[in-house]
Enzyme design. Structure first.
Site, PDB file in Angstrom:
ATOM      1  N   HIS A 218       0.941  -1.140  -0.130  1.00 52.20           N
ATOM      2  CA  HIS A 218      -0.016   0.093   0.079  1.00 52.20           C
ATOM      3  C   HIS A 218       0.991   1.171   0.030  1.00 52.20           C
ATOM      4  O   HIS A 218       2.242   0.964   0.008  1.00 52.20           O
ATOM      5  CB  HIS A 218      -0.700   0.182   1.084  1.00 52.20           C
TER       6      HIS A 218
ATOM      7  N   HIS B  40       3.931   1.345   2.244  1.00 47.73           N
ATOM      8  CA  HIS B  40       5.198   0.606   1.717  1.00 47.73           C
ATOM      9  C   HIS B  40       5.911   1.375   0.745  1.00 47.73           C
ATOM     10  O   HIS B  40       7.201   1.510   0.392  1.00 47.73           O
ATOM     11  CB  HIS B  40       4.841  -0.798   1.001  1.00 47.73           C
TER      12      HIS B  40
ATOM     13  N   LYS C 223       5.502   2.844  11.871  1.00 42.51           N
ATOM     14  CA  LYS C 223       4.395   2.431  12.117  1.00 42.51           C
ATOM     15  C   LYS C 223       4.499   1.137  12.828  1.00 42.51           C
ATOM     16  O   LYS C 223       3.616   0.745  13.827  1.00 42.51           O
ATOM     17  CB  LYS C 223       3.515   1.998  10.774  1.00 42.51           C
ATOM     18  N   ASP C 224       5.675   0.297  12.420  1.00 41.61           N
ATOM     19  CA  ASP C 224       5.956  -0.870  13.519  1.00 41.61           C
ATOM     20  C   ASP C 224       7.321  -0.396  14.325  1.00 41.61           C
ATOM     21  O   ASP C 224       8.147  -0.733  14.077  1.00 41.61           O
ATOM     22  CB  ASP C 224       6.507  -1.885  12.602  1.00 41.61           C
TER      23      ASP C 224
ATOM     24  N   GLN D 167       9.470  -2.675  16.416  1.00 41.38           N
ATOM     25  CA  GLN D 167      10.210  -3.348  15.125  1.00 41.38           C
ATOM     26  C   GLN D 167      11.567  -2.846  14.712  1.00 41.38           C
ATOM     27  O   GLN D 167      12.617  -3.152  14.610  1.00 41.38           O
ATOM     28  CB  GLN D 167       9.315  -3.802  13.984  1.00 41.38           C
TER      29      GLN D 167
ATOM     30  N   VAL E 278       2.296   6.346   7.133  1.00 41.19           N
ATOM     31  CA  VAL E 278       1.220   6.845   6.036  1.00 41.19           C
ATOM     32  C   VAL E 278      -0.026   6.530   6.483  1.00 41.19           C
ATOM     33  O   VAL E 278      -0.277   5.306   6.886  1.00 41.19           O
ATOM     34  CB  VAL E 278       1.611   6.318   4.751  1.00 41.19           C
TER      35      VAL E 278
ATOM     36  N   SER F 257      -1.362  -3.657   5.795  1.00 44.87           N
ATOM     37  CA  SER F 257      -1.904  -4.827   4.952  1.00 44.87           C
ATOM     38  C   SER F 257      -2.980  -5.563   5.666  1.00 44.87           C
ATOM     39  O   SER F 257      -4.005  -6.191   4.911  1.00 44.87           O
ATOM     40  CB  SER F 257      -0.763  -5.873   4.649  1.00 44.87           C
TER      41      SER F 257
END
Ligand code: AMP
Length: 282
Positions: A34, A37, A149-150, A153, A176, A186
């Site tokens: 999306h 990415h 976003k992560d 991570q 985003v 996703s």
């Protein structure tokens, strides 16, 4: 745009690019791409000579009751999107390439993996760290691009690079969002219309936290309570955590006296969503 699935061929090509003096940016993904990415690919294009993406749904980062089997796989559409963005190379390995018969070496993740997602998704960061290190080996890039976003991570990957002396810089890129604020993911495609509406609770909770901090609230606990209240008002089905943490250590913050991060994980039906935002004192 070249698409390769052999790790040997991919290594040779990237190694050759390096020898030609090209600066290489790497964007690891699990596909189902999306705009989030694609923004990482765009950033790699801006900052590097070659932008490389990888698409691999990594089985070792999914728990036994998670969505590995049903994770969306949209390879042809992903390749079209990447080509449109001017991506130079896409690595799409098979499971057998990445985890050949007898594969038994895994990365023990750094301590920043221990809280939040760690206990809720046992083995997740072990799988993430292992696949990311493997990708860094096969595609020796100068810069790895990851999404904020992560958030945890990125912290895990940064710590791994520091601890293992990996010669790669890590760039964390802005989240985003959809026009109403929902962080692109996703997994959003799993949401029913009602769940999609209620999923806005995560963004609203982060907005509530920001407002409270800007009004002068310095109690981490109070801000967390405000986030929970907003999540409950928005009727999310359950809250895994809603916390105010230190931007590097991810430890809970009692008194807000500098930059902090609000992190949230919540469930809508069978779908688990995460989001976060950074708050600075004004
Ligand atoms: P995934 O395919 O979910 O493993 O994500 C691949 C990369 O894209 C990771 O670095 C993610 O953090 C990043 N990413 C996912 N969603 C977003 C988003 N909404 N905005 C920016 N980056 C994202």
């Amino acid at each position: 745009m070249k698409v390769l699935s052999s790790s040997e061929e991919t290594y040779r090509l990237v190694d050759q690019m390096r020898m030609e003096g090209k600066r290489i940016g790497l964007v690891p993904t699990m596909g189902a791409l999306h705009e989030g990415h694609l923004s990482l690919v765009q950033r790699a294009k801006q900052q590097c000579d070659m932008a490389i993406a990888t698409i691999f749904v990594n089985p070792s980062q999914f728990g036994p009751n998670e969505d590995f089997q049903k994770y969306p796989r949209t390879l042809q559409n992903d390749l079209n999107l990447l080509a449109d963005k001017g991506c130079d190379l896409v690595f799409t390995p098979t499971n057998a390439q990445m985890y050949p018969q007898g594969h038994s070496t895994f990365i023990e993740p750094p301590s920043v993996a221990e809280a939040w997602e760690g206990p809720i998704r046992p083995g997740h960061f072990r799988g993430v760290a292992t696949i990311v290190l493997k990708l860094f080996q096969i595609l020796p890039a100068h810069v790895g691009y990851f999404g904020r976003k992560d958030y945890q991570q990125v912290a895990v990957i940064r710590a791994m690079c520091r601890d293992l002396n990996l010669p790669i810089a890590i760039e964390a890129c802005q989240t985003v969002r959809e026009s109403d604020g929902l962080a692109m993911s996703s997994r959003n495609r799993y949401l029913s219309p009602s769940e999609r509406q209620r999923a806005l609770g995560l963004f609203r909770a982060l907005e509530a936290a920001e407002k409270l901090i800007q009004e002068g609230c310095i109690s981490g606990r109070q801000v967390e309570q405000a986030m929970r209240k907003e999540l409950e008002t928005s009727l999310v089905d359950s809250i895994d955590y809603a916390a105010i943490v230190h931007p590097d250590t991810l430890e809970s913050i009692e008194t807000i006296d500098s930059e902090v991060v609000g992190i949230i994980a919540a469930r809508l039906g069978a779908t688990r969503l995460i989001d976060n935002a950074t708050f600075r004192l004004t």
